[in-house]
Design a protein around this motif. Sequence first.
Motif, PDB file in Angstrom:
ATOM      1  N   THR A 250       0.849  -1.190   0.000  1.00 25.48           N
ATOM      2  CA  THR A 250       0.000   0.000   0.000  1.00 25.48           C
ATOM      3  C   THR A 250       0.882   1.236   0.000  1.00 25.48           C
ATOM      4  O   THR A 250       1.834   1.313   0.791  1.00 25.48           O
ATOM      5  CB  THR A 250      -0.909   0.017   1.247  1.00 25.48           C
ATOM      6  N   ASN A 251       0.591   2.170  -0.864  1.00 24.40           N
ATOM      7  CA  ASN A 251       1.409   3.372  -0.968  1.00 24.40           C
ATOM      8  C   ASN A 251       1.337   4.173   0.338  1.00 24.40           C
ATOM      9  O   ASN A 251       0.264   4.594   0.754  1.00 24.40           O
ATOM     10  CB  ASN A 251       0.917   4.237  -2.134  1.00 24.40           C
ATOM     11  N   SER A 255       4.104  10.250   1.647  1.00 23.25           N
ATOM     12  CA  SER A 255       4.758   9.818   0.418  1.00 23.25           C
ATOM     13  C   SER A 255       5.669   8.648   0.751  1.00 23.25           C
ATOM     14  O   SER A 255       5.972   8.372   1.917  1.00 23.25           O
ATOM     15  CB  SER A 255       5.564  10.963  -0.200  1.00 23.25           C
ATOM     16  N   ASN A 256       6.093   7.956  -0.262  1.00 27.97           N
ATOM     17  CA  ASN A 256       6.958   6.787  -0.087  1.00 27.97           C
ATOM     18  C   ASN A 256       8.412   7.232   0.009  1.00 27.97           C
ATOM     19  O   ASN A 256       9.001   7.661  -0.988  1.00 27.97           O
ATOM     20  CB  ASN A 256       6.772   5.831  -1.263  1.00 27.97           C
TER      21      ASN A 256
END
Length: 414
Positions: A250-251, A255-256
């Motif tokens: 899941t992203n 933010s990643n």
Amino acid sequence: MSCERFFKGVFARVRSHCFSFHGSPQVEAFVVEMQDPKSGVKASDQKLNITSIPHVITGEGLLKQDVSLVKTTSPLCAFGTMLVAYGYIYPLQNHRKLVLVADSTLYRFQTPYFWPVQKWPAEDIDYAIYLAKRNIRKKGMLEPYEQEHYNNLHKWMNYKWDFIVMQATEQYKASKERKKPDRVVLDCQERAYWIVHRPPVSTLETCVCVCTFEGCCSCQPTHGPSFSFTDPVYFVKYVTTHHTHDPLLTNPVPSNPWITDNDEFWQLNMRNVDIPTKLSVERWALSFWELISDQRGRADFKLFLKKEHSGENMAFYEAAEEMRWGAATAIPEKSQFIFNTFLKPGAPRWINIDGRTMGLTVKGLDCPHRYVLDAAQTHIFLLMKKDTFYRYLKSPVYKDMQKKALVPAPHNFT
């Protein structure tokens, strides 16, 4: 509602892919309907050896249907087999054969306490206690696969085996006070639960049901290592439960950090932040281990314990962890501190454990080692896990944290 209408409705839902077996409210509601004394599956008392067992059903009775359903026999057989494989129904005689056979084979509905919806983790210590109790009852005559599991667990848990045998003995004595039919039924229920969750590791003839839900099903015997339907199911269950907490599935928000230069995700999820994210707080509720593995979650749980005036339980658990993983040279000093603080009669933070565990622990402290507190620590852990944890989830402490938790917005890189 007749049994035929039951299965017509089930088959319609199976064909439309509306059933999810593991812990599904639909399945549980359906199994409850099947046990209705007026409209459900017909049950009767049956002799098992010389004991009369109540509420017994047959595979033939379970799949009883009219002529119009003859073409759907195979899918219904597969559906029934899934009910057996997931532990909703269990066989009374050939308990290792987790399939539904449409003949006079005897089955019983499992008690809801052992249904998948309860999500009891099948832990090694619980299985060890069960096998030790069974070993006492059978006077050492366990089945080969049980004996293998028993020997392995004895080797792995040798440092806490006295505690395991003590628990098994107490459970065995309690069961002796029941009436014989009740004892036999409880034994069958426990054995059925562990057959599903700890299947025999041996070469067996297993019936593999391949259901296409298009009106056909092939049940073909295969020879090879036995497997449990629940092994992949538990993997799927874990992924389904934790996928929102896994940044690979899941992203993550905002933010990643693995693919961007923004490190806000790390800042929000530091080990001891003042206000955690909503996702972190939700994860605490997944299990007691998830809660105390999170430093912020453990702090919140300790706040709850303090308000309940039972903070000594977590304090003892942490002291035992420090002694287990700390320096060997500090063990004598730590053991003396733990004895004086938690175990000595009249100790300022005395913990409430049963007398035998207390006696074994105090005696072990005469010659302390890293694992001398394991029996007492396990007792306290199970107490918090099975009682205090659920009260914490319902408490104002946890609910207030849910309200205060942060919900970060996705980062906009434009």
